[in-house]
Design a protein around this motif. Sequence first.
Motif, PDB file in Angstrom:
ATOM      1  N   THR A  78      -5.383  33.771  19.166  1.00 50.64           N
ATOM      2  CA  THR A  78      -4.653  33.261  18.000  1.00 50.64           C
ATOM      3  C   THR A  78      -5.422  32.139  17.299  1.00 50.64           C
ATOM      4  O   THR A  78      -5.160  31.845  16.142  1.00 50.64           O
ATOM      5  CB  THR A  78      -3.273  32.710  18.405  1.00 50.64           C
ATOM      6  N   ALA A  80      -5.088  29.091  17.293  1.00 43.13           N
ATOM      7  CA  ALA A  80      -4.239  28.039  16.703  1.00 43.13           C
ATOM      8  C   ALA A  80      -3.101  27.717  17.658  1.00 43.13           C
ATOM      9  O   ALA A  80      -2.734  28.539  18.504  1.00 43.13           O
ATOM     10  CB  ALA A  80      -3.663  28.502  15.369  1.00 43.13           C
ATOM     11  N   VAL A  81      -2.532  26.530  17.489  1.00 39.85           N
ATOM     12  CA  VAL A  81      -1.316  26.196  18.241  1.00 39.85           C
ATOM     13  C   VAL A  81      -0.131  26.820  17.514  1.00 39.85           C
ATOM     14  O   VAL A  81      -0.215  27.128  16.322  1.00 39.85           O
ATOM     15  CB  VAL A  81      -1.143  24.656  18.379  1.00 39.85           C
ATOM     16  N   GLY A  86      -0.374  29.613  14.976  1.00 38.35           N
ATOM     17  CA  GLY A  86      -0.544  30.402  16.203  1.00 38.35           C
ATOM     18  C   GLY A  86       0.694  31.193  16.590  1.00 38.35           C
ATOM     19  O   GLY A  86       0.788  31.689  17.708  1.00 38.35           O
ATOM     20  N   SER A 275      -3.031  25.741  22.318  1.00 36.51           N
ATOM     21  CA  SER A 275      -2.957  27.012  21.567  1.00 36.51           C
ATOM     22  C   SER A 275      -2.094  28.056  22.263  1.00 36.51           C
ATOM     23  O   SER A 275      -1.854  28.005  23.460  1.00 36.51           O
ATOM     24  CB  SER A 275      -4.363  27.556  21.331  1.00 36.51           C
ATOM     25  N   SER A 276      -1.649  29.010  21.455  1.00 37.71           N
ATOM     26  CA  SER A 276      -0.663  29.991  21.938  1.00 37.71           C
ATOM     27  C   SER A 276      -1.324  31.142  22.692  1.00 37.71           C
ATOM     28  O   SER A 276      -2.543  31.350  22.631  1.00 37.71           O
ATOM     29  CB  SER A 276       0.136  30.510  20.761  1.00 37.71           C
TER      30      SER A 276
END
Length: 397
Positions: A78, A80-81, A86, A275-276
């Motif tokens: 992803t 991203a958080v 994310g 992050s996810s």
Amino acid sequence: MTANTASLMDFLDEENAQLKKEGRFVKFRVLCGRQAPVSLIDGKKVVNLTSNNYLDLTAHPKLKAAAKAVIDTHGVGTAAVRPIIGTMDIHLALEEKLARFKGAEACLVFQSGFTVNVACCQSLMSDPADLLVSDELNHASIIDGARLAKAARKIYAHKDMKALKEILEASSGARRRMIVTDGVFSMDGDLAPLPEIVDLAEKYEAFVMVDDAHASGVMGENGRGTPSHFGLCDRVQIQIGTLSKAAGSIGGYVAGSRRLIDYLASVARPFMFSSSHPPSVVATCSAAVDVMLEEPQRIAKLWENARHFKEGLKKLGFDTGASETPITPVIVGDAEKAQAFSSRLFEEGVFALAICYPIVARGKDRLRTIVSSGHTTQDLDFALEKFDKVGRELGLV
Ligand SMILES: Cc1ncc(COP(=O)(O)O)c(C=O)c1O
């Protein structure tokens, strides 16, 4: 080597030497191939009584297919958080599925069971006027979460409801009180007295958080957990589950009211700043929930195996402590003997990890065994035969 590097190395040498002296220096056993009921570990085929692969889902065809398929549509990460960018459609779909599974309004998935416990303790107990009340044998993630929380802390002796009542009676001035307990205790395999905890919480206006890391996929209807097992889903405010054990993948989640989830999504630091899950993990976890609903025979077999193995150990004369679940300790009472027991069993083709002080109380050193639904009766009988042989050899039975 520069002087500053040398001084760091000296410090690490001293620390590692001390850890070795105390028997706490970790040396990995290495799994060659998949996590399986009979696994290849350090190049040796052994009956594996050490993983949390309760339902043998780590290589289930539906989970593998789901992971592979989603890579083509959603990629491998992803980058991203969750609160930034994310969150994918599949993250939300998994959370909706888990909320339905838990009979809750909403759910939030975290990177692991560890992070969800830390996040809930830290976020919900954020003021020195709050009180976090915890069973002494709760998991390390709850202990660390309590340390990060700004709230005052009180620990009650394991499952001691009189002690819990006394703490609640004496703390009526607290702003908010949260009682936290493991649903199934990870070292002893016993159950929290949830009905009594919930009664006390209601009487003293506290709320309850249950960590069902070892109950998810194991206890309650289709593995919904201990609140389901005790018929208490609507009286436990915060249900924690894991996706890293019975679900065969990785992750943790919290299920509860929509308001709880909205709040945590906005303040829970591990959720916001890490992050996810990659799509393959999300798809795997989603497929795992489907399998729990579609293949209840796995849970039935897990319990059949647990009963068979536990009774076998007891018949051989081993002390299996207070276990009520597929986690069955074999209490040895001495760290060196527990280590020797584990090593000899490994040579004989059985892997059962020694767990010693300080992870468990002094004198409660043990082997911890966990059966899987994937073990055959022959696997378990083979293991029992070896427990008998090595146990006698070491004078334990
Ligand atoms: C009771 C309990 N809670 C939480 C965790 C952490 O779960 P995870 O491995 O998903 O981080 C564990 C794992 O060892 C556990 O035993």
